[in-house]
Every structure is written in C-alpha cells, then in structure tokens.
Design an enzyme around this catalytic site. Structure first.
Site, PDB file in Angstrom:
ATOM      1  N   ALA A 174      -1.118   5.679  11.194  1.00 27.76           N
ATOM      2  CA  ALA A 174       0.016   6.495  11.625  1.00 27.76           C
ATOM      3  C   ALA A 174      -0.471   7.849  12.117  1.00 27.76           C
ATOM      4  O   ALA A 174      -1.581   8.277  11.799  1.00 27.76           O
ATOM      5  CB  ALA A 174       0.969   6.681  10.456  1.00 27.76           C
ATOM      6  N   GLY A 176      -1.735   2.047   8.977  1.00 23.67           N
ATOM      7  CA  GLY A 176      -0.889   1.326   9.918  1.00 23.67           C
ATOM      8  C   GLY A 176      -1.695   0.476  10.882  1.00 23.67           C
ATOM      9  O   GLY A 176      -1.219  -0.552  11.372  1.00 23.67           O
ATOM     10  N   GLU A 188      -2.269  -2.669   9.088  1.00 27.63           N
ATOM     11  CA  GLU A 188      -0.980  -3.380   8.984  1.00 27.63           C
ATOM     12  C   GLU A 188      -0.634  -4.054  10.310  1.00 27.63           C
ATOM     13  O   GLU A 188      -0.131  -5.178  10.339  1.00 27.63           O
ATOM     14  CB  GLU A 188       0.121  -2.403   8.569  1.00 27.63           C
ATOM     15  CG  GLU A 188      -0.061  -1.922   7.136  1.00 27.63           C
ATOM     16  CD  GLU A 188       1.008  -0.920   6.738  1.00 27.63           C
ATOM     17  OE1 GLU A 188       1.018   0.175   7.323  1.00 27.63           O
ATOM     18  OE2 GLU A 188       1.826  -1.235   5.857  1.00 27.63           O
ATOM     19  N   GLU A 198      -3.310   4.858   2.492  1.00 24.84           N
ATOM     20  CA  GLU A 198      -2.066   5.637   2.344  1.00 24.84           C
ATOM     21  C   GLU A 198      -1.956   6.309   0.989  1.00 24.84           C
ATOM     22  O   GLU A 198      -1.447   7.417   0.869  1.00 24.84           O
ATOM     23  CB  GLU A 198      -0.847   4.732   2.562  1.00 24.84           C
ATOM     24  CG  GLU A 198      -0.579   4.363   4.006  1.00 24.84           C
ATOM     25  CD  GLU A 198      -1.393   3.187   4.506  1.00 24.84           C
ATOM     26  OE1 GLU A 198      -2.357   2.772   3.822  1.00 24.84           O
ATOM     27  OE2 GLU A 198      -1.080   2.681   5.596  1.00 24.84           O
TER      28      GLU A 198
END
Ligand code: NAI
Length: 716
Positions: free
Chosen positions: A61, A100, A103, A123
C-alpha cells in the site's frame, strides 16, 4: 500507472509502474482494474501476466494515503476480481512482493518468483493487519501455522523459503518475465478450480481451539501491549473457523479497530522517522546529500571486550577485513576465542566474512582505513590509545571511538587530524543491536560523519547522527530516568514494583532488571570517576546530596556489598547463581531498603504505578527536550529512533518524544511542574524551556516541532 501490452501467444502483460516499488496508490489500483477488464474483454487474450517495473513486483500500500480518505477502487474488490476471472493470471515476482503486493499476488492464480525476490506481510509492524484478504488467503495456501508465523511477525521471506512454504509455485534465476509468459501460455485454458485460494480449506492443526489459544498467549507475551499481533491471530483464526466471505468480514472489522488507533499512528511514525534519520545534517552544515562517504575495506578494532567482540563480528559480516588488537597475549586469546565462537554461531551457511587478524602490535595498523576503539571507559586510557593510533595509522584513517559518553573532542585533540575523529556508539551486543549513534564533534569533517553513517548502514544498523555532549543522546536521557528509579526506592517503592510498571508500559525489561543484566559496576565506575562516590567525595558531605542536588547512593551501596547483578548472582534481584538469568525478588534488598530509609529518616509511602511511570518517563522526556534545545539531536525523530532501537522503548508507543505528544505536552508540563514542586532538589524535573515553548505554541504536531526548536535556539 499500470501498462497494458498484448504479446504474441495470446498473453496480456500488465506492468505496475509507480517507482520505486510500485506502491498500490489509487492511480495504480485504477490502472490494474482497467487493464484487467481490458484483458478479460479481449477474446484473443488467453492468460495474463502481472509484473512490476524496475525489478520490483510491488511494495504494498501507499502509506502516505493512510492519512486522508481513501479514493479510487478498493484493493479487496480488485483482488477478488482477479481471482474470480476466468482467465489465469500469473504474478511474475521480482524484487519485493510485500504487504498489499503479496496480497495481490495471492489473488493471482500462479506465482513465479525470481530467486532473489522477497515476500512478506509486514503490516503488523505498522500496527495493522493484511486487510486485502491476506489473513484469509495465506492460511488457505500454506496452512494455519506457517501463515500465523508470517502474519504475526511481519518477517520477510526469501524466495527459497517462499517456495518451500508453497507461497510461490516456481523459482527462476534468469528472466522472470520470460519464464512467467511461457508458463502462462502453458496453462492457458486449464480449469482454475482450486487455484482460487478463497475456495480452499486451510490446513489446520488437529486441536484447533487450543492451538489458537496458545498462539494468542504467545503473541501477547511477545507483543508487550501491541494490539496488532493479537488482531492478526484473530483474523487468521477466522480463516480456520469461518467460511471465506465471513472471514473477510472479520478481517475488515479487525482492521477497522486498528486503522485509526494511536498504536498504528505511533508505528507509522517510527517507519517514517527511520527514513528521516538517514537524511542527517549537522549544525556546521554537513549533510547527507552533499557529503560523500569513503569506501571502507580494511578496519581495526581496539579492545576485544564485551563490545569490541561484537563490533569485530559486525564488521566481518559486512565483508570488511578486520585487524583485532588487544593489550597482551592472554586478552588476545580470550578475544580470539570469543570472536570465533560468535562467528561460528552466526555463520550458518553464510561464510562471506572479510579476513580477520589478531595482534597485540599496533604497528599492524599501517594499512587500515578505519579504526574503532573499544577499550575501557577511561578518558586517560582512551587518550593514550588515540595518540598511538594517530602516530601509526595512515594520515587519512578515520578514527572512531565506541565511548558511551566521554568527550569525543578531547580524543580528537590527541590526534593530528581531529577532523577525522567521530564517535561510533554501538549498543550491546554490538553484532545484534540495530542502533548506531554517530557522534560528531565540533571539528568532525562532513566526510568523517558521512563515512560513519554509511558504515552503520552497511552493518545493517540504523545510524543516527548526534552532537557531542556527556552521554550523547541516549545515555544522557537515561541518567535522569535511572535517578528517578533510585529515588522511588528511597521513597518506598520496591525494585520489582518499578520494573513491573515499566514492563506493563511496554519495555522488554524494567530498569532494575536491565541494571542487573548489564552489571551495576559499570555505572559505579563512572560515578567514581565523576567524584560522586568513593574516595573523591569531600569528607562530611551528605550521602544523599552531591553537587548541590539530590543524589541516591543506593546503587553504590549495592556494589560495595559485591552485588553487581547477574554476574555475581545478586544485584537488585536474586539469581540462582552467578550468570543465571531468572530474577527473583530478594528479601535482602527489601530489608536493606528498609534499613536505609530508617537510617536517613525517610518515611516510606505507597508509590502509585502512575507516579512510577510519570517520574521515570517524564524525567527522561524532559531531558530529551533539553537535548533538542541544545541541538544535540536535530529533531524528535532522532531521539525516538535512538530509544526504540537502542533502549527497548516499545515501538508501538513511538518513542519518548512521540509519547509526550500523544499524552499531550500540556499534561507532561503540568506533571513535571507538580513533581518539581514536590522535589525542588531534583533539577531534572524542572520543565525545559522548549517544552514550555511548545505548549505555549499550542501543542503543535510532532512534525512541526522543528520550527519551534529553531525559534527557541535562535533566541539562546
Ligand atoms: P571491556 O572491559 O569488556 O573491554 C575492554 C577491552 O579493552 C579489554 O579486553 C581490555 O583488555 C582492552 N583494552 C584496554 N586497553 C587497551 C589498549 N590500550 N589496547 C587494546 N586493548 C585494550 O569493556 P566494554 O564493555 O567492551 O566497553 C568498551 C567501550 O565500549 C567502553 O568505552 C564502553 O563505555 C563502551 N560501551 C560499552 C557498552 C556495554 O554495554 N558494555 C555499550 C556501549 C559502549
């Protein structure tokens, strides 16, 4: 932000393009969504390859977006759409696939990685959890236990380990993209079925309930009050106990509880501060972007005691050749054994160390480019060493001292090139601890500071440039903290009570347990040298006053009793025997404190936990403001990074200065005023001018402190 090309063989290639790490900004998410729709709509396209520009798949992110409202397409529906699509998507992972980024790769149907790539879900280190399906897909891919390990620690995993765990399907040493395209061609048209991870059932241990319970207990113990690791366990637990869609809902709920939390803010502040300290500057105008570090290939370490050993190992592991120097053959042999043992223990398949030589002859230093002195903490001994080094080493050798707080300038003055002398303050064990305080003196040259800062980075450390004053930043601030702890004992507290308060706050160890671990004699020697205890004290002076201020002789009295801490089996606490580590409250200490209070007419009182924390922490923070006032640290971030990396300050509380801001500067000021009023003989409790000024300026956010500091300093 995401480029689309059709390549021969019916493959669509989507390339994330957001340098340096292709962070998933709103524009990138939009780019992926649009290009993916295009690929799905194009009847000629049979499979898709997703990759990143500039040798990186995706770093996750865009943390900068966290502060404002989210815009653009959400990550979750985007990844779901990739997974649900009828055309296979292959992630071609080079560099990093983190957060992310991983992911996103987990939403793809296949993952091909370069052998040097790294993946992970970090995270948790930012006070969050992987909330784009990471906690639900990863356990379905690699099983509950392995997923828990990765998600609760946030550790990065090498490509090889990722292959072993089953995170990636294939490794390549060469052209990742080429291999991925070829692979995509080979699987085009095959049914996707269980390649969609959300459809799988995670592999779980037989006794799931007790496994999850055990995992919770374990992370709670490790987390020291941090909330995110526990939320990670709960989210992963949901993957095992709930259908995918409900698990995703749970993941979102848990993320919502973390996202705006004070802890997440503190951890993200640490993340940015760690980068900020690399952009150092000094009052004389030296700067990170203008001073060129010198390359270091050959170094020497003087003194192979507790610190020198670790420093030598650290240098060697960075591939630097080391000459290790001791005073006599016996010490040299002890040093040799210790360094060899450390190297063997840490080798484990590495073995790329630089060459190592042991000697008692300083003449062997005729070719070194950098020396780190780690002899006894004694100014006279160190001065003598610096004189010798200056005579023997090449004129342009950088001379560094590992002193914990002595005047770097006085050592520089003993050499022919004082501009090439800096402090490199390592923390024990030096091959493990991440912090390096780089101390510049008034004459240190930009190149000397730059070289030491760069050396720290090469050794895998976080380097912080600080000015020269007794104790520099870390140890200077520690002094009032330790003092308060001793005063609290005088007033009625027990060591274990003080430690418990600090440990509940989040420190790995309370102040007295740390003192026992490092050895009480260290501080004793420093105090003797400073004339605070021992023969240097003027006859007739009250034991509880020194140099016009309150003093506590308690640690000196313990040392006089031979209670030096773990090494003697007793200190503030009692141990099974010398060298044992488990601390037990000691009735001896309690009755010793009782007698001491009686002897000095001190009426013991119950000290509330709140007071323990406020007095210890606010005294330390107050000194931090003085450090900023004096320009010893450039900004609060420098102090906070020093405390988080060097002194076990709980990261989820951001560091002492961040903590002061979080509590409210007006509150800190008020409490300091209160305690200073109650204890006027403790000057450290008198609020600093900068703190007053910040409060008067309306409690600005920590990012704005530097402006106020500049104003205060320009008026001094
Ligand atoms: P130590 O007492 O364990 O080791 C000092 C070593 O230096 C001894 O092996 C001694 O034989 C050797 N030595 C003394 N004079 C020498 C000379 N002229 N030439 C070559 N070797 C000589 O001390 P320790 O704890 O390793 O401390 C070293 C320095 O590091 C001190 O300045 C200390 O303040 C600093 N320091 C210590 C920390 C700690 O946790 N122990 C943490 C950070 C800094």
């Amino acid at each position: 932000m995401a480029r689309y090309v059709r390549i021969p063989g019916s493959i669509a290639l989507i390339t994330l393009a957001n340098p340096p790490v292709n962070a998933l900004s709103a524009a990138v998410r939009r780019g992926i969504t649009e290009t993916l729709s295009r690929a799905i709509a194009d009847p000629e396209v049979k499979a898709v390859v997703l990759c990143g520009e500039n040798g990186n798949f995706c770093g996750g992110a865009d943390i900068k977006e966290f502060a404002g409202p989210m815009s653009g397409p959400g990550l979750v529906p985007m990844i779901d759409a990739i997974e649900a699509g009828e055309k296979p998507v292959v992630a071609a992972i080079e560099g990093v696939a983190l957060g992310g980024g991983l992911e996103l790769a987990l939403g793809c149907h296949y993952r091909i990685a370069h052998c040097k790539a790294r993946v992970g879900l970090p995270e948790v280190t930012l006070g969050l959890l992987p909330a784009a399906g990471g906690t639900q897909r990863l356990p379905r891919l690699i099983g509950l236990s392995a997923a828990l390990d990765l998600i609760t620690t946030g550790r990065h995993v090498s490509a090889q380990e990722a292959l072993q765990l089953g995170i990636v399907d294939r490794l390549t040493e060469g052209d990742t993209l080429g291999v991925a395209v070829e692979f995509a061609q080979s699987i085009a048209g095959q049914p996707l079925g269980s390649r969609r991870l959300s459809t799988r059932t995670p592999a779980c241990p037989a006794d799931l309930d007790s496994f999850l319970q055990g995992a919770l207990v374990q992370v709670r113990r490790r987390a020291r009050g941090a909330m995110a690791p526990e939320a990670c366990v709960r989210a992963v637990g949901a993957a095992a106990t709930l259908p995918y869609s409900q698990g995703m809902q749970r993941e979102q709920e848990l993320m919502a509880s973390l996202f705006r939390s004070a802890q997440a803010r503190a951890l993200q502040y640490c993340f940015f501060s760690q980068r900020l300290v690399g952009r150092w500057s000094t009052p004389s105008g030296a700067r990170w972007d203008s001073a060129e570090p010198r390359p270091i290939r050959r170094a020497a370490v003087i003194g192979l005691g507790t610190m020198g050993r670790g420093i030598a190992v650290s240098l060697l592991q960075a591939g630097i050749a080391v000459v290790a120097v001791e005073t006599d053959e016996q010490q040299l042999e002890a040093g040799r054994r210790a360094v060899t043992a450390l190297l063997e223990r840490r080798a484990q398949g590495r073995g790329s160390e630089g060459p190592l030589r042991f000697t008692t002859d300083l003449q062997q230093l005729r070719q070194v480019e950098l020396v780190i002195e780690a002899v006894f903490e004694d100014l006279a001994v160190k001065k003598q060493v610096f004189r010798q080094l200056s005579a023997v080493c090449p004129a342009d050798t950088l001379l560094c001292t590992n002193t914990s707080g002595l005047d770097v300038e006085q050592l520089a003055a003993c050499t022919r090139s004082p501009e090439l002398v800096v402090g490199t303050h390592f923390f024990g064990p030096a091959h493990v601890m991440k912090l390096l305080e780089v101390v510049y003196g008034p004459r240190s040259s930009p190149v000397a500071v730059a070289t030491a800062m760069h050396l720290g980075k090469r050794l895998g450390k976080v380097s912080v440039a600080v000015g020269n004053c007794p104790g520099f930043v870390g140890n200077r601030m520690l002094k009032p903290y330790l003092e308060q702890a001793h005063f609290l004992l005088e007033e009625g507290a027990a060591p274990e009570q003080v430690d418990q308060a600090l440990e509940e706050f989040g420190f790995a160890m309370g102040v007295f347990r740390v003192a026992d671990l490092s050895g009480l004699d260290v501080g004793w020697r420093v105090r003797k040298e400073a004339g605070l205890t021992g023969p240097g004290v003027a006859p007739g002076e009250s034991p509880r006053r020194r140099q016009g201020r309150r003093y506590s002789p308690l640690p000196d009295l313990l040392c006089e009793q031979g209670r030096l801490g773990q090494k003697t089996g007793r200190g503030w606490y009692l141990y099974e025997g010398p060298g044992a580590r488990e601390a037990r409250p000691d009735p001896w200490t309690h009755s010793f404190l009782q007698q001491y209070r009686q002897q000095h007419g001190l009426q013991p009182r119950a000290v509330p936990q709140q007071e323990v924390l406020e007095r210890c922490l606010y005294a330390l923070i107050n000194e931090g403001f003085r450090v900023l006032e004096d320009g010893i640290a450039t900004g609060p971030e420098d102090i906070d990074i020093i405390y988080v990396f060097g002194y076990g300050w709980p990261r989820h509380r951001g560091g002492p200065m961040f903590h002061a801001g979080a509590v409210g500067l007006a509150t800190v000021l008020d409490r300091l005023e209160h305690y200073h009023h109650a204890h006027p003989d403790i000057p450290n409790l008198q609020p600093s001018a900068l703190l007053r000024r910040l409060v008067a300026s309306g409690n600005p956010p920590i990012q704005k402190w530097r402006e106020v500091i500049r104003r205060v300093r320009s008026q001094l």
